[in-house]
Design an enzyme around this catalytic site. Structure first.
Site, PDB file in Angstrom:
ATOM      1  N   GLU A 258       7.968   2.676  -5.586  1.00  0.00           N
ATOM      2  CA  GLU A 258       7.942   2.215  -4.185  1.00  0.00           C
ATOM      3  C   GLU A 258       8.037   3.401  -3.231  1.00  0.00           C
ATOM      4  O   GLU A 258       8.622   4.432  -3.575  1.00  0.00           O
ATOM      5  CB  GLU A 258       9.156   1.318  -3.923  1.00  0.00           C
ATOM      6  CG  GLU A 258       8.912  -0.170  -4.092  1.00  0.00           C
ATOM      7  CD  GLU A 258       8.087  -0.770  -2.946  1.00  0.00           C
ATOM      8  OE1 GLU A 258       7.366  -0.047  -2.256  1.00  0.00           O
ATOM      9  OE2 GLU A 258       8.200  -1.999  -2.770  1.00  0.00           O
ATOM     10  N   ASP A 259       7.513   3.228  -2.039  1.00  0.00           N
ATOM     11  CA  ASP A 259       7.726   4.240  -1.009  1.00  0.00           C
ATOM     12  C   ASP A 259       9.095   4.050  -0.374  1.00  0.00           C
ATOM     13  O   ASP A 259       9.803   5.012  -0.093  1.00  0.00           O
ATOM     14  CB  ASP A 259       6.621   4.192   0.063  1.00  0.00           C
ATOM     15  CG  ASP A 259       6.423   2.806   0.637  1.00  0.00           C
ATOM     16  OD1 ASP A 259       6.644   1.814  -0.092  1.00  0.00           O
ATOM     17  OD2 ASP A 259       6.055   2.682   1.818  1.00  0.00           O
ATOM     18  N   ILE A 260       9.481   2.789  -0.133  1.00  0.00           N
ATOM     19  CA  ILE A 260      10.763   2.553   0.539  1.00  0.00           C
ATOM     20  C   ILE A 260      11.378   1.227   0.106  1.00  0.00           C
ATOM     21  O   ILE A 260      10.666   0.241  -0.104  1.00  0.00           O
ATOM     22  CB  ILE A 260      10.582   2.590   2.088  1.00  0.00           C
ATOM     23  CG1 ILE A 260      11.934   2.517   2.805  1.00  0.00           C
ATOM     24  CG2 ILE A 260       9.633   1.500   2.581  1.00  0.00           C
ATOM     25  CD1 ILE A 260      11.867   2.890   4.296  1.00  0.00           C
ATOM     26  N   VAL A 261      12.686   1.246  -0.069  1.00  0.00           N
ATOM     27  CA  VAL A 261      13.450   0.013  -0.244  1.00  0.00           C
ATOM     28  C   VAL A 261      14.245  -0.187   1.039  1.00  0.00           C
ATOM     29  O   VAL A 261      15.031   0.683   1.441  1.00  0.00           O
ATOM     30  CB  VAL A 261      14.390   0.085  -1.466  1.00  0.00           C
ATOM     31  CG1 VAL A 261      15.251  -1.169  -1.556  1.00  0.00           C
ATOM     32  CG2 VAL A 261      13.578   0.266  -2.741  1.00  0.00           C
ATOM     33  N   ASP A 262      13.979  -1.327   1.676  1.00  0.00           N
ATOM     34  CA  ASP A 262      14.596  -1.633   2.968  1.00  0.00           C
ATOM     35  C   ASP A 262      15.640  -2.728   2.715  1.00  0.00           C
ATOM     36  O   ASP A 262      16.783  -2.431   2.365  1.00  0.00           O
ATOM     37  CB  ASP A 262      13.467  -2.056   3.916  1.00  0.00           C
ATOM     38  CG  ASP A 262      13.903  -2.285   5.342  1.00  0.00           C
ATOM     39  OD1 ASP A 262      15.113  -2.250   5.605  1.00  0.00           O
ATOM     40  OD2 ASP A 262      13.047  -2.512   6.203  1.00  0.00           O
TER      41      ASP A 262
ATOM     42  N   GLY B 189      15.505  -4.810   0.264  1.00  0.00           N
ATOM     43  CA  GLY B 189      15.604  -4.960  -1.189  1.00  0.00           C
ATOM     44  C   GLY B 189      14.871  -6.181  -1.738  1.00  0.00           C
ATOM     45  O   GLY B 189      14.721  -6.312  -2.952  1.00  0.00           O
TER      46      GLY B 189
ATOM     47  N   ASP C 256       3.478   3.372   7.060  1.00  0.00           N
ATOM     48  CA  ASP C 256       2.732   3.189   8.312  1.00  0.00           C
ATOM     49  C   ASP C 256       3.564   2.506   9.383  1.00  0.00           C
ATOM     50  O   ASP C 256       4.603   1.900   9.095  1.00  0.00           O
ATOM     51  CB  ASP C 256       1.503   2.300   8.065  1.00  0.00           C
ATOM     52  CG  ASP C 256       1.906   0.836   7.836  1.00  0.00           C
ATOM     53  OD1 ASP C 256       2.782   0.600   6.977  1.00  0.00           O
ATOM     54  OD2 ASP C 256       1.378  -0.046   8.535  1.00  0.00           O
TER      55      ASP C 256
ATOM     56  N   LYS D  21      16.767   2.684   2.643  1.00  0.00           N
ATOM     57  CA  LYS D  21      17.584   2.430   3.843  1.00  0.00           C
ATOM     58  C   LYS D  21      18.804   1.638   3.399  1.00  0.00           C
ATOM     59  O   LYS D  21      18.817   0.413   3.479  1.00  0.00           O
ATOM     60  CB  LYS D  21      16.781   1.597   4.857  1.00  0.00           C
ATOM     61  CG  LYS D  21      15.733   2.362   5.631  1.00  0.00           C
ATOM     62  CD  LYS D  21      15.163   1.473   6.721  1.00  0.00           C
ATOM     63  CE  LYS D  21      14.133   2.190   7.547  1.00  0.00           C
ATOM     64  NZ  LYS D  21      13.528   1.313   8.566  1.00  0.00           N
TER      65      LYS D  21
ATOM     66  N   LYS E 147       0.805  -1.199   0.000  1.00  0.00           N
ATOM     67  CA  LYS E 147       0.000   0.000   0.000  1.00  0.00           C
ATOM     68  C   LYS E 147       0.853   1.271   0.000  1.00  0.00           C
ATOM     69  O   LYS E 147       0.407   2.352  -0.374  1.00  0.00           O
ATOM     70  CB  LYS E 147      -0.867   0.039   1.283  1.00  0.00           C
ATOM     71  CG  LYS E 147      -1.829  -1.069   1.468  1.00  0.00           C
ATOM     72  CD  LYS E 147      -2.571  -0.845   2.800  1.00  0.00           C
ATOM     73  CE  LYS E 147      -3.317  -2.048   3.218  1.00  0.00           C
ATOM     74  NZ  LYS E 147      -3.876  -1.883   4.593  1.00  0.00           N
TER      75      LYS E 147
END
Ligand code: PRP
Length: 175
Positions: free
Chosen positions: A97-101, A103, A157, A129, A41
């Site tokens: 994407e909102d975030i790549v953590d 991967g 979130d 990150k 989401k």
């Protein structure tokens, strides 16, 4: 819980999204329609803002994945739970994407989408990150590199809270 501490302000996000949209518009000029694939989401706000600032023809799709977890620890395995609705064969695709953590999510999606015969697959993420990387992925368009803090807002979130904050905030997760 108190208000999350501001890590990236609304104004900083707006400026960076403008820059990314300008660069993407330049790179895809005269390449026909760009298919933007938002990963649900978390990407929904970033995708909404980015897509409205592009000056090129675009088509919006969404995809949803789920990460397998053992307790609170992610295993790295990813499962598709909702696919795009149109074929991407022969199309230029940009995964948003909102975030790549770690991967793992983006790595899975790039492989899966490339196997479908698109003209190209590139990636765009608001946040990365980089110190948490477990699998290397190509990030073609990057908003901000951040540290290890837990971030919320602008689509992200914590336990479904704070997704609609207008800025990126850092919180201390409560167990
Ligand atoms: C987040 C984010 C990415 C993924 C990145 O989604 O939106 O899809 O994690 O993590 P990775 O690089 O370690 O694979 P999340 O699972 O929190 O779901 P949500 O977007 O529905 O909140």
């Amino acid at each position: 819980m108190s208000n999350p501490k501001t890590l990236i302000s609304e104004a900083e996000i707006k400026t960076r999204v403008d820059e990314l949209a300008a660069q993407i518009s330049l790179d895809y000029a005269d390449k026909g329609e760009l298919v933007l694939v938002g990963v649900l989401k978390g990407s929904f706000i970033f995708l909404a803002d980015l897509s409205r600032r592009l000056s090129i023809p675009r088509h919006i799709e969404f995809i949803a994945v789920s990460s397998y977890e053992h307790g609170s620890v992610r295993s790295g395995a990813v499962r598709l739970v909702m696919d795009v609705r149109r074929s991407i064969e022969g199309k230029h695709v940009l995964v948003v994407e909102d975030i790549v953590d770690t991967g793992h999510t983006l790595h899975y999606l790039i492989d899966m989408l490339r196997s479908r015969g698109p003209a190209s697959v590139r990636t765009c993420t608001l946040l990365h990150k980089e110190h948490r990387t477990e699998v290397d992925v190509e990030i073609d368009y990057l908003g901000f590199t951040i540290g290890d803090e837990w971030v919320v807002g602008y689509g992200l979130d914590y336990d479904e809270k704070d997704r609609t904050l207008p800025y990126i905030g850092a919180i201390e997760p409560q167990d």
